[in-house]
Design a protein around this motif. Structure first.
Motif, PDB file in Angstrom:
ATOM      1  N   VAL A 258      -7.096  -0.093   2.478  1.00  0.00           N
ATOM      2  CA  VAL A 258      -7.481  -0.855   3.495  1.00  0.00           C
ATOM      3  C   VAL A 258      -8.852  -1.771   3.359  1.00  0.00           C
ATOM      4  O   VAL A 258      -8.890  -2.922   3.855  1.00  0.00           O
ATOM      5  N   TRP A 259      -9.736  -0.998   2.780  1.00  0.00           N
ATOM      6  CA  TRP A 259     -10.894  -1.445   2.778  1.00  0.00           C
ATOM      7  C   TRP A 259     -11.085  -2.616   1.834  1.00  0.00           C
ATOM      8  O   TRP A 259     -11.792  -4.000   2.094  1.00  0.00           O
ATOM      9  N   LEU A 260     -10.330  -2.520   0.719  1.00  0.00           N
ATOM     10  CA  LEU A 260     -10.141  -3.858  -0.189  1.00  0.00           C
ATOM     11  C   LEU A 260      -9.715  -4.872   0.463  1.00  0.00           C
ATOM     12  O   LEU A 260      -9.867  -6.143   0.311  1.00  0.00           O
ATOM     13  N   ALA A 261      -8.419  -4.700   1.164  1.00  0.00           N
ATOM     14  CA  ALA A 261      -7.792  -5.761   1.849  1.00  0.00           C
ATOM     15  C   ALA A 261      -8.612  -6.540   2.849  1.00  0.00           C
ATOM     16  O   ALA A 261      -8.492  -7.687   2.773  1.00  0.00           O
ATOM     17  N   ALA A 262      -9.616  -5.741   3.485  1.00  0.00           N
ATOM     18  CA  ALA A 262     -10.284  -6.319   4.432  1.00  0.00           C
ATOM     19  C   ALA A 262     -11.460  -7.138   3.855  1.00  0.00           C
ATOM     20  O   ALA A 262     -11.982  -8.118   4.531  1.00  0.00           O
ATOM     21  N   ARG A 263     -11.743  -7.022   2.606  1.00  0.00           N
ATOM     22  CA  ARG A 263     -12.521  -7.893   1.825  1.00  0.00           C
ATOM     23  C   ARG A 263     -11.823  -8.970   1.211  1.00  0.00           C
ATOM     24  O   ARG A 263     -12.350  -9.673   0.243  1.00  0.00           O
TER      25      ARG A 263
ATOM     26  N   HIS B 212       0.684  -1.162   0.022  1.00  0.00           N
ATOM     27  CA  HIS B 212       0.210   0.046  -0.059  1.00  0.00           C
ATOM     28  C   HIS B 212       0.882   1.072   0.080  1.00  0.00           C
ATOM     29  O   HIS B 212       0.615   2.294  -0.715  1.00  0.00           O
ATOM     30  N   ALA B 213       2.048   1.235   0.858  1.00  0.00           N
ATOM     31  CA  ALA B 213       2.925   2.407   0.839  1.00  0.00           C
ATOM     32  C   ALA B 213       3.492   2.615  -0.488  1.00  0.00           C
ATOM     33  O   ALA B 213       3.779   3.864  -0.936  1.00  0.00           O
ATOM     34  N   ARG B 214       3.639   1.494  -1.052  1.00  0.00           N
ATOM     35  CA  ARG B 214       4.261   1.752  -2.679  1.00  0.00           C
ATOM     36  C   ARG B 214       3.627   2.552  -3.570  1.00  0.00           C
ATOM     37  O   ARG B 214       3.960   3.118  -4.228  1.00  0.00           O
ATOM     38  N   ILE B 215       2.229   1.926  -3.573  1.00  0.00           N
ATOM     39  CA  ILE B 215       1.379   2.285  -4.425  1.00  0.00           C
ATOM     40  C   ILE B 215       0.842   3.697  -4.179  1.00  0.00           C
ATOM     41  O   ILE B 215       0.888   4.761  -4.995  1.00  0.00           O
ATOM     42  N   LEU B 216       0.653   4.240  -2.976  1.00  0.00           N
ATOM     43  CA  LEU B 216       0.502   5.529  -2.490  1.00  0.00           C
ATOM     44  C   LEU B 216       1.592   6.639  -2.888  1.00  0.00           C
ATOM     45  O   LEU B 216       1.518   7.601  -3.364  1.00  0.00           O
TER      46      LEU B 216
END
Length: 492
Positions: A260-265, A215-219
């Motif tokens: 984060v929302w996608l990862a939770a799914r 996530h940090a890399r994409i952001l």
């Protein structure tokens, strides 16, 4: 009776008096011809300057005659001397019988010592700027913050290099940002956009606190190749506004929340479906909306499938009515208890439909006064200012130097801020308008809608600095009778 009580009683007997000027029962700082003077009145008297009505000299006026008029020390019979032993300035004296400016100079000289007993050569312009500004007391108070002397010593000794990157990395970022403004204003550091620097600092902290490395890399990629590229290009043309960088922060925050929302799914970004995207926007659409810039960037760079982003109007269904706007304008003009700065800003919103972000960027040269008429350079040609707003504007301009912070005395801003070379913060002005009962966005919307009903949209756009397409769209929504108006010189 205890010794402590005896000492307090003796102190009160010899030092506590009723001030002859303010009437308070306080510690005596001086005993002049008109009676005992408290510390507050003493300091106020040692800053009162003007022409003495008794002898006609231009100097300090600490004394008072029988009528209470300020007069010089000689005419008042005050034996105390107020002349600085170094520069001869007549005013408030501090330790060593030095004035505030000489005291400030000595304090800065000691802090900016590079170890050779002299000021660091690169920091001499900073020393000259701080000493030359009016009201040196404000800088003496600033130096009481323990972080400030420590930072100045580190810069002078080379512990912290004199570069933007080094100052950007300092932990006490508020103190560092203020000092960096001074360094840029004095020419020690090259001028860079302050809001862009603050955004870059915030971005580094935001990426560093992202626990998921992917996530940090994409952001980081999104911020580097999309946001920073646009912000730097815009800053090269004109200073960034608060709303611009705030929007970029919201986009980063919501982009991280989406990941984060996608990862939770248990869904990866490249496997995101239309169902997932619709579910993301199903609740709190206005909050989710800033993530749409990130979603479009992901689709354009093929990090996620090409999907349809839901679109829902989020315009205010209850704009300010015309009657409410006129009532608010009348109340602002008659309210003498409110700061003239806030009243003038409210008039610019309610009468000229100016956004707060543009109001704070106005300069004093935008006010055109030929001796009879007053106009504002909002567009081309300047827009006439009707009475009583014109009187309010001229009174505000006359009082502006006295109300401007010393650190910003030479700035061109019509609404100067408390930082060197910076205008007033739009958020601060927006909050002040809200307390006054003037909603900035609703008031501006109501004003521009009414104006395009009274005159052709292209004319309003040219006079108030709007884009003609924006005013034309507003005119169409408002049902303006000028929608078929053709701009140009019709008398030829």
């Amino acid at each position: 009776m205890s010794p402590a009580y005896n000492s307090r009683e003796k102190y009160e007997r010899w030092h506590i008096r009723t001030c002859a000027r303010c009437g308070r029962h306080a510690a005596k700082a001086a005993n002049w011809s008109d009676g005992p003077i408290c510390r507050t009145c003493y300091e106020r008297a040692t800053r009162d300057r003007g022409r003495c009505p008794s002898c006609g000299t231009e100097r300090l006026l600490p004394g008072r005659d029988t009528a209470g008029t300020a007069i010089c020390r000689d005419c008042a019979g005050i034996s105390r001397d107020f002349f600085c032993d170094r520069c001869g300035f007549e005013g408030l004296l501090l330790g060593g019988r030095l004035c505030e400016r000489c005291t400030l100079s000595d304090r800065l000289t000691a802090l900016l010592d590079d170890g050779t007993g002299r000021i660091h050569p690169q920091l001499i312009p900073l020393h000259q700027l701080l000493v030359s500004l009016d009201r040196p007391k404000s800088r003496l108070i600033w130096l009481r913050n323990p972080q400030v002397p420590a930072l100045l010593r580190d810069l002078a000794t080379g512990t912290v290099p004199l570069t933007h990157d080094a100052i950007q990395a300092l932990p006490n970022w508020r103190t560092a940002a203020y000092l960096r403004d001074l360094l840029m204003d004095s020419g020690v550091l090259p001028h860079l956009d302050r809001r862009l620097l603050l955004f870059e600092r915030w971005l580094d902290q935001r990426i560093a606190t992202t626990t998921d490395t992917e996530h940090a890399r994409i952001l980081q990629h999104f911020a580097t190749w999309h946001q920073l590229r646009k912000l730097r290009a815009k800053a090269a043309r004109s200073p960034l506004g608060t709303s611009t960088t705030q929007e970029s922060r919201q986009q980063i925050t919501q982009a991280g929340a989406f990941l984060v929302w996608l990862a939770a799914r248990h869904v990866t970004l490249d496997a995101c479906t239309q169902t997932d995207l619709d579910a993301w926007h199903a609740e709190k659409y206005a909050t989710r909306r800033p993530a749409q810039a990130f979603l479009r960037w992901c689709m354009d760079t093929r990090r996620m499938p090409r999907l349809t982003i839901p679109n829902r109007p989020t315009t205010n269904p209850h704009p300010m009515g015309q009657h409410q706007r006129i009532t608010a304008l009348q109340r602002v003009l008659s309210d003498d208890s409110t700061s003239p700065r806030v009243r003038l800003a409210a008039c610019l919103v309610l009468l000229f439909a100016q956004p707060v972000s543009r109001i704070v960027r106005m300069v004093t040269d935008d006010v055109v006064h030929d001796g009879r008429h007053v106009a504002l350079r909002l567009g081309d040609p300047p827009t006439p200012v009707p009475e009583p707003v014109a009187a309010l504007l001229l009174d505000y301009l006359q009082a502006l130097p006295a109300s401007t912070p010393a650190i910003n005395q030479d700035s061109p801003w019509l609404f100067p801020g408390r930082r060197a070379s910076q205008p007033m913060n739009p958020g601060t002005l927006r909050d002040a308008l809200r307390k006054l009962g003037v909603p900035a966005e609703k008031g501006r919307t109501s004003a521009i809608r009414q104006l395009v009903l009274q005159a052709p949209a292209p004319v309003i756009a040219q006079a108030l600095g709007y884009h003609d397409k924006s005013t034309t769209r507003i005119a169409t929504d408002a049902g303006a009778p000028w929608k078929n108006y053709a701009p140009g010189a019709h008398g030829r």
